[in-house]
Design an enzyme around this catalytic site. Structure first.
Site, PDB file in Angstrom:
ATOM      1  N   ASP A  76     -21.105 -62.096 -11.865  1.00  0.00           N
ATOM      2  CA  ASP A  76     -21.383 -63.537 -12.178  1.00  0.00           C
ATOM      3  C   ASP A  76     -21.592 -63.807 -13.512  1.00  0.00           C
ATOM      4  O   ASP A  76     -21.742 -62.825 -14.338  1.00  0.00           O
ATOM      5  CB  ASP A  76     -22.936 -63.943 -11.335  1.00  0.00           C
ATOM      6  CG  ASP A  76     -23.140 -65.229 -11.705  1.00  0.00           C
ATOM      7  OD1 ASP A  76     -22.031 -66.231 -11.366  1.00  0.00           O
ATOM      8  OD2 ASP A  76     -24.217 -65.623 -12.054  1.00  0.00           O
ATOM      9  N   SER A  77     -21.559 -65.013 -14.067  1.00  0.00           N
ATOM     10  CA  SER A  77     -21.704 -65.412 -15.444  1.00  0.00           C
ATOM     11  C   SER A  77     -23.137 -65.140 -15.903  1.00  0.00           C
ATOM     12  O   SER A  77     -23.294 -64.843 -17.049  1.00  0.00           O
ATOM     13  CB  SER A  77     -21.236 -66.862 -15.490  1.00  0.00           C
ATOM     14  OG  SER A  77     -22.268 -67.636 -14.755  1.00  0.00           O
ATOM     15  N   TYR A 121     -20.721 -70.719 -17.614  1.00  0.00           N
ATOM     16  CA  TYR A 121     -19.182 -70.751 -17.493  1.00  0.00           C
ATOM     17  C   TYR A 121     -18.766 -72.323 -17.132  1.00  0.00           C
ATOM     18  O   TYR A 121     -17.678 -72.685 -17.142  1.00  0.00           O
ATOM     19  CB  TYR A 121     -18.816 -69.815 -16.392  1.00  0.00           C
ATOM     20  CG  TYR A 121     -18.334 -68.544 -16.920  1.00  0.00           C
ATOM     21  CD1 TYR A 121     -18.959 -67.837 -18.218  1.00  0.00           C
ATOM     22  CD2 TYR A 121     -17.657 -67.456 -16.150  1.00  0.00           C
ATOM     23  CE1 TYR A 121     -18.931 -66.455 -18.647  1.00  0.00           C
ATOM     24  CE2 TYR A 121     -17.607 -66.107 -16.468  1.00  0.00           C
ATOM     25  CZ  TYR A 121     -18.080 -65.790 -17.592  1.00  0.00           C
ATOM     26  OH  TYR A 121     -18.007 -64.328 -18.161  1.00  0.00           O
ATOM     27  N   CYS A 157     -19.687 -65.782  -8.057  1.00  0.00           N
ATOM     28  CA  CYS A 157     -19.511 -66.845  -9.020  1.00  0.00           C
ATOM     29  C   CYS A 157     -18.552 -67.784  -8.314  1.00  0.00           C
ATOM     30  O   CYS A 157     -17.204 -67.364  -8.402  1.00  0.00           O
ATOM     31  CB  CYS A 157     -19.169 -66.442 -10.146  1.00  0.00           C
ATOM     32  SG  CYS A 157     -19.276 -67.629 -11.481  1.00  0.00           S
ATOM     33  N   ASN A 158     -18.845 -69.139  -8.135  1.00  0.00           N
ATOM     34  CA  ASN A 158     -17.963 -70.086  -7.545  1.00  0.00           C
ATOM     35  C   ASN A 158     -16.960 -70.413  -8.672  1.00  0.00           C
ATOM     36  O   ASN A 158     -15.750 -70.681  -8.553  1.00  0.00           O
ATOM     37  CB  ASN A 158     -18.640 -71.297  -7.199  1.00  0.00           C
ATOM     38  CG  ASN A 158     -19.352 -70.997  -5.766  1.00  0.00           C
ATOM     39  OD1 ASN A 158     -18.636 -71.296  -4.760  1.00  0.00           O
ATOM     40  ND2 ASN A 158     -20.487 -70.580  -5.743  1.00  0.00           N
ATOM     41  N   THR A 159     -17.609 -70.616  -9.973  1.00  0.00           N
ATOM     42  CA  THR A 159     -16.539 -71.062 -11.077  1.00  0.00           C
ATOM     43  C   THR A 159     -15.568 -69.975 -11.391  1.00  0.00           C
ATOM     44  O   THR A 159     -14.531 -70.369 -11.755  1.00  0.00           O
ATOM     45  CB  THR A 159     -17.583 -71.342 -12.418  1.00  0.00           C
ATOM     46  OG1 THR A 159     -18.500 -72.068 -12.010  1.00  0.00           O
ATOM     47  CG2 THR A 159     -16.744 -72.055 -13.459  1.00  0.00           C
ATOM     48  N   GLU A 165     -30.806 -70.490 -16.105  1.00  0.00           N
ATOM     49  CA  GLU A 165     -30.719 -69.464 -17.046  1.00  0.00           C
ATOM     50  C   GLU A 165     -31.730 -69.747 -17.989  1.00  0.00           C
ATOM     51  O   GLU A 165     -32.000 -68.315 -18.810  1.00  0.00           O
ATOM     52  CB  GLU A 165     -29.476 -69.624 -17.743  1.00  0.00           C
ATOM     53  CG  GLU A 165     -28.036 -69.267 -16.773  1.00  0.00           C
ATOM     54  CD  GLU A 165     -27.947 -67.814 -16.645  1.00  0.00           C
ATOM     55  OE1 GLU A 165     -28.136 -66.960 -17.700  1.00  0.00           O
ATOM     56  OE2 GLU A 165     -27.689 -67.454 -15.669  1.00  0.00           O
ATOM     57  N   CYS A 211     -22.703 -73.130  -6.036  1.00  0.00           N
ATOM     58  CA  CYS A 211     -23.044 -72.330  -7.327  1.00  0.00           C
ATOM     59  C   CYS A 211     -23.983 -71.357  -6.983  1.00  0.00           C
ATOM     60  O   CYS A 211     -25.055 -71.734  -6.308  1.00  0.00           O
ATOM     61  CB  CYS A 211     -23.382 -73.386  -8.365  1.00  0.00           C
ATOM     62  SG  CYS A 211     -23.719 -72.394  -9.901  1.00  0.00           S
ATOM     63  N   THR A 212     -23.728 -70.035  -7.413  1.00  0.00           N
ATOM     64  CA  THR A 212     -24.733 -68.922  -7.035  1.00  0.00           C
ATOM     65  C   THR A 212     -25.798 -69.114  -7.640  1.00  0.00           C
ATOM     66  O   THR A 212     -27.179 -68.476  -7.226  1.00  0.00           O
ATOM     67  CB  THR A 212     -24.195 -67.806  -7.003  1.00  0.00           C
ATOM     68  OG1 THR A 212     -23.813 -67.633  -8.441  1.00  0.00           O
ATOM     69  CG2 THR A 212     -22.981 -67.437  -6.254  1.00  0.00           C
ATOM     70  N   HIS A 213     -26.204 -69.975  -8.716  1.00  0.00           N
ATOM     71  CA  HIS A 213     -27.370 -70.187  -9.341  1.00  0.00           C
ATOM     72  C   HIS A 213     -28.175 -71.383  -8.592  1.00  0.00           C
ATOM     73  O   HIS A 213     -29.447 -70.981  -8.665  1.00  0.00           O
ATOM     74  CB  HIS A 213     -27.132 -70.838 -10.773  1.00  0.00           C
ATOM     75  CG  HIS A 213     -26.914 -69.793 -11.833  1.00  0.00           C
ATOM     76  ND1 HIS A 213     -25.419 -69.149 -11.736  1.00  0.00           N
ATOM     77  CD2 HIS A 213     -27.528 -69.441 -12.892  1.00  0.00           C
ATOM     78  CE1 HIS A 213     -25.393 -68.500 -12.930  1.00  0.00           C
ATOM     79  NE2 HIS A 213     -26.637 -68.540 -13.623  1.00  0.00           N
TER      80      HIS A 213
HETATM   81  N1  DGL Z   1     -23.112 -68.922 -10.603  1.00  0.00           N
HETATM   82  C1  DGL Z   1     -21.790 -69.637 -11.093  1.00  0.00           C
HETATM   83  C2  DGL Z   1     -21.247 -70.259  -9.905  1.00  0.00           C
HETATM   84  O1  DGL Z   1     -21.339 -69.912  -8.724  1.00  0.00           O
HETATM   85  C3  DGL Z   1     -21.538 -70.061 -12.320  1.00  0.00           C
HETATM   86  C4  DGL Z   1     -22.509 -70.849 -13.244  1.00  0.00           C
HETATM   87  C5  DGL Z   1     -22.154 -71.134 -14.696  1.00  0.00           C
HETATM   88  O2  DGL Z   1     -22.028 -70.205 -15.216  1.00  0.00           O
HETATM   89  O3  DGL Z   1     -21.885 -72.168 -14.977  1.00  0.00           O
HETATM   90  O4  DGL Z   1     -20.578 -71.206 -10.069  1.00  0.00           O
END
Ligand code: DGL
Length: 282
Positions: free
Chosen positions: A19-20, A51, A82-84, A167, A201-203
């Site tokens: 992941d990012s 990201y 990470c979805n992005t 973050e 988004c995994t965050h």
């Molecule tokens: N956790 C990530 C996702 O699922 C990316 C978040 C990011 O770095 O902007 O998209």
């Protein structure tokens, strides 16, 4: 027995989870609950996170570097948690890079497994997707849904401030309320019939308590951890040639491109156990 049938001769390594930053830990936690026997190597590119607002080229470049770093450390299978990265880099890596780097290794994303569950997620076919600008702008959820559930109405909405809040350790702060409420209201305004919202988004699960406060009670909030864990288990069952390359000592190691101390501190909170991270340069 032919030599290639002897499992002791097969080089094994951990399953890579990328992941990012910290978000992929929400996926790793569920994968580990579901498949505790395997070893995992987590890589967070915290030095270059988020990201979400970055260009296609940069997300692709950073993700490819990260995947190569996990391959170099013995992973035959890497999950882009990470979805992005799944939206912007997965296809190029699978189609363009893997055949050159090593066609026997695999990189999997998390968007398709989520879309495959749409019929279980929503009863009325109106689904909201919250994600980064990159994920929402790519329309990956709409495109996958058009193939698998063409009757569904998918409404995407970007939440560009949510990842920086996580973050920077501000997920529980009162200031986060403003941004969480604002984006949820905007999504529901776009389609008032939404009965389910996917946190794409995994965050975002790290903001779940706040999100719940602003989502109407009868709206379902869907996180991806269990979906991805179930899909991985199914994948490993269907692909014994990959499964036998995944080592099984129930160990997890953590890598970050930022400070190892900060990652250790933050990830120990997210994982609810003491972890020890190491720094790598990409
Ligand atoms: N956790 C990530 C996702 O699922 C990316 C978040 C990011 O770095 O902007 O998209």
């Amino acid at each position: 027995m032919r030599q290639s049938d002897d499992i002791s001769l097969i080089e094994q390594g951990p399953i890579g989870i990328f992941d990012s930053g910290y978000g992929g830990l929400t996926i790793l936690r569920e994968i580990r609950n579901h498949l505790p026997q395997y070893d995992y190597l987590y890589l967070g590119d915290n030095a270059r996170a988020p990201y979400g607002n970055r260009s296609f080229e940069l997300v692709y470049k950073f993700t490819l570097q990260s995947v190569k770093a996990l391959f170099d450390r013995g992973c035959s299978l890497v999950i882009l948690a990470c979805n992005t990265a799944s939206a912007k880099a997965l296809r190029s890596i699978q189609q363009r890079d893997l055949p050159i780097i090593d066609p026997s290794r695999r990189v999997l994303g998390i968007i398709r497994p989520t879309v495959e569950q749409l019929n279980l997620i929503s009863s009325n076919g109106h689904v909201g997707i919250l994600g980064t600008r990159g994920t929402i702008g790519s329309q990956s959820y709409e495109l996958e849904a058009a193939k698998l559930q063409p009757d569904f109405k998918i409404t995407g909405h970007a939440c560009p401030m949510w990842v920086p809040l996580v973050e920077n350790g501000e997920a529980d702060s009162p200031g986060a309320d403003y941004f969480v409420k604002k984006e949820i209201e905007a999504l529901i305004n776009d389609d008032p019939y939404i009965d389910s919202i996917i946190l794409a988004c995994t965050h975002y699960p790290l903001l779940l308590d706040k999100i719940k406060r602003f989502v109407p009670n009868d709206t379902r909030i869907v996180t991806q951890g269990r979906i991805v864990a179930g899909s991985l288990a199914n994948y490993l069952q269907r692909h014994p040639e990959i499964d036998q390359r995944c080592s099984r000592h129930s160990q997890v190691a953590y890598l970050t491109t930022e400070s190892a101390d900060r990652f250790t501190q933050m990830a120990s909170i997210f994982m609810e156990e003491n972890i020890e991270a190491s720094h790598i340069d990409l």
